[in-house]
Enzyme design. Structure first.
Site, PDB file in Angstrom:
ATOM      1  N   HIS A  41       0.850  -1.312   0.201  1.00 46.16           N
ATOM      2  CA  HIS A  41      -0.097   0.081   0.087  1.00 46.16           C
ATOM      3  C   HIS A  41       0.862   1.323  -0.012  1.00 46.16           C
ATOM      4  CE1 HIS A  41      -2.942   2.805   2.196  1.00 46.16           C
ATOM      5  NE2 HIS A  41      -3.332   2.449   1.130  1.00 46.16           N
ATOM      6  N   ARG A  42       0.913   1.968  -1.112  1.00 42.63           N
ATOM      7  CA  ARG A  42       1.647   3.064  -1.215  1.00 42.63           C
ATOM      8  C   ARG A  42       3.366   2.682  -1.138  1.00 42.63           C
ATOM      9  NH1 ARG A  42      -1.630   6.883   2.875  1.00 42.63           N
ATOM     10  NH2 ARG A  42      -3.597   6.089   2.366  1.00 42.63           N
ATOM     11  N   GLU A  68       0.892  -0.326  -4.723  1.00 34.99           N
ATOM     12  CA  GLU A  68      -0.184   0.771  -4.960  1.00 34.99           C
ATOM     13  C   GLU A  68       0.236   1.941  -4.816  1.00 34.99           C
ATOM     14  OE1 GLU A  68      -3.713   2.976  -3.264  1.00 34.99           O
ATOM     15  OE2 GLU A  68      -1.773   2.594  -2.593  1.00 34.99           O
ATOM     16  N   ASP A  70      -0.829   6.281  -5.633  1.00 37.17           N
ATOM     17  CA  ASP A  70      -1.910   7.111  -5.889  1.00 37.17           C
ATOM     18  C   ASP A  70      -1.613   8.350  -6.829  1.00 37.17           C
ATOM     19  OD1 ASP A  70      -3.577   6.286  -3.459  1.00 37.17           O
ATOM     20  OD2 ASP A  70      -1.745   6.877  -2.478  1.00 37.17           O
ATOM     21  N   HIS A  83      -0.872  10.663  -1.833  1.00 34.89           N
ATOM     22  CA  HIS A  83      -2.122  10.369  -1.404  1.00 34.89           C
ATOM     23  C   HIS A  83      -2.949  11.618  -1.200  1.00 34.89           C
ATOM     24  CE1 HIS A  83      -5.151   9.282   1.489  1.00 34.89           C
ATOM     25  NE2 HIS A  83      -5.086   8.017   0.636  1.00 34.89           N
ATOM     26  N   GLU A 142      -4.256   3.967  -8.348  1.00 36.99           N
ATOM     27  CA  GLU A 142      -5.441   4.480  -7.924  1.00 36.99           C
ATOM     28  C   GLU A 142      -5.605   6.143  -8.085  1.00 36.99           C
ATOM     29  OE1 GLU A 142      -7.932   6.033  -3.940  1.00 36.99           O
ATOM     30  OE2 GLU A 142      -6.343   4.564  -3.497  1.00 36.99           O
ATOM     31  N   LYS A 144      -6.861   9.274  -7.621  1.00 37.51           N
ATOM     32  CA  LYS A 144      -7.047  10.005  -6.231  1.00 37.51           C
ATOM     33  C   LYS A 144      -7.857  11.155  -6.406  1.00 37.51           C
ATOM     34  CE  LYS A 144      -6.211   8.905  -2.781  1.00 37.51           C
ATOM     35  NZ  LYS A 144      -6.913   7.737  -1.830  1.00 37.51           N
ATOM     36  N   ASP A 267       0.188  -2.118   4.496  1.00 38.34           N
ATOM     37  CA  ASP A 267       1.389  -1.299   4.806  1.00 38.34           C
ATOM     38  C   ASP A 267       2.608  -1.974   5.234  1.00 38.34           C
ATOM     39  OD1 ASP A 267      -0.200   0.905   4.587  1.00 38.34           O
ATOM     40  OD2 ASP A 267      -0.237   1.590   6.424  1.00 38.34           O
TER      41      ASP A 267
END
Length: 276
Positions: A41-42, A68, A70, A83, A142, A144, A267
């Site tokens: 995640h990020r 992932e 953003d 993000h 993603e 955003k 994460d």
């Protein structure tokens, strides 16, 4: 019907009738974890500042299946990775992302808030990430707050097409958003690229809602607080896969593994994959 359902059905049938399928089932280790896509995640943001090279490189080292990211847009039209819709939390600057030029964004320190060892980490461009990581790890993109950036879907699609990442052989690219109209637009622009809807709203988990999503989405990606075994089964019955977020504890990872989701967005990639 999901655009991947027919392909998936063919693969499933081939496995059912394969002479190796029975042997494979017998050879599986008792208690072995179900294979899931391990999505950082990020990046590996439990250990490094989100949406930075440090976090993405660590995710690769930790053998995650995807990173992932953003994607937003600077005032002068550059696609950038961050993000929040402001730079305040994750940089030493202030202001809205869309009000700052790329030069202004690039001048910010995006790492020191996480620790002094990350001083000098930069806000990255979408193109930089594609060029650095595609072929090394999957990329879950993603969009955003796309409602703030009219036309961002076309811009993202063009960047992917320039790199031939809109083709079926490159299915390690997935695009998702909380904005369902944006997801529909991406599906129209990139019909061969898997797309997903993000939600934390239980109203989006009804049979009718899932049926609607399945007309254009390949993935249904809810927050783990609304995941149940029944929901997983309903998503699968509509020909979609399910990926859940955001895992920040071993207990949450184990719960989602037990539920049988297809992807876990965490994460901490090591909570999902015990090899780390």
């Amino acid at each position: 019907m999901s655009k991947k359902l027919l392909i998936g059905t063919g693969v499933a049938l081939s496995l059912i009738f394969s002479p190796f399928s029975q042997a494979f089932a017998v050879d599986q280790t008792v208690g072995e974890r179900k294979q899931v896509e391990n999505v950082a995640h990020r990046g590996a943001t439990g250990y490094a500042p989100e949406n930075t090279i440090a976090a993405f490189d660590l995710a690769v080292d930790m053998k995650a299946d995807y990173i992932e990211i953003d994607v937003q847009r600077s005032k002068d039209g550059k696609l950038v990775l961050i993000h929040d819709t402001t730079v305040d939390r994750t940089t030493d600057g202030t202001g809205k992302v869309g009000d700052l030029t790329f030069e202004q964004l690039r001048s910010l320190d995006a790492g020191s808030w996480k620790g002094e060892q990350f001083v000098g980490e930069l806000i990255l461009t979408f193109e930089e990430i594609l060029d650095r990581y595609h072929g090394k790890i999957g990329i879950l993109i993603e969009l955003k707050a796309p409602e703030l950036y009219p036309g961002i879907e076309e811009q993202v699609a063009e960047v992917l097409k320039e790199r031939n990442l809109d083709k079926p052989q490159n299915e390690k690219i997935i695009i998702q958003s909380f904005n369902f109209e944006s997801v529909k637009r991406v599906d129209q622009l990139l019909p061969q690229v898997p797309v997903g809807v993000l939600t934390s709203n239980r109203a989006d988990t009804t049979f009718e809602a899932l049926q609607e999503f399945s007309t254009y989405a390949d993935w249904f990606n809810p927050s783990y607080g609304i995941v149940t075994e029944e929901l997983v089964n309903q998503v699968h019955s509509q020909g979609m896969q399910i990926g859940s977020w955001t895992v920040r504890s071993q207990e949450a990872a184990d719960f989602l593994l037990e539920m049988g989701v297809d992807a876990i967005i965490s994460d901490y990639p090591d909570y999902v994959d015990p090899r780390n």
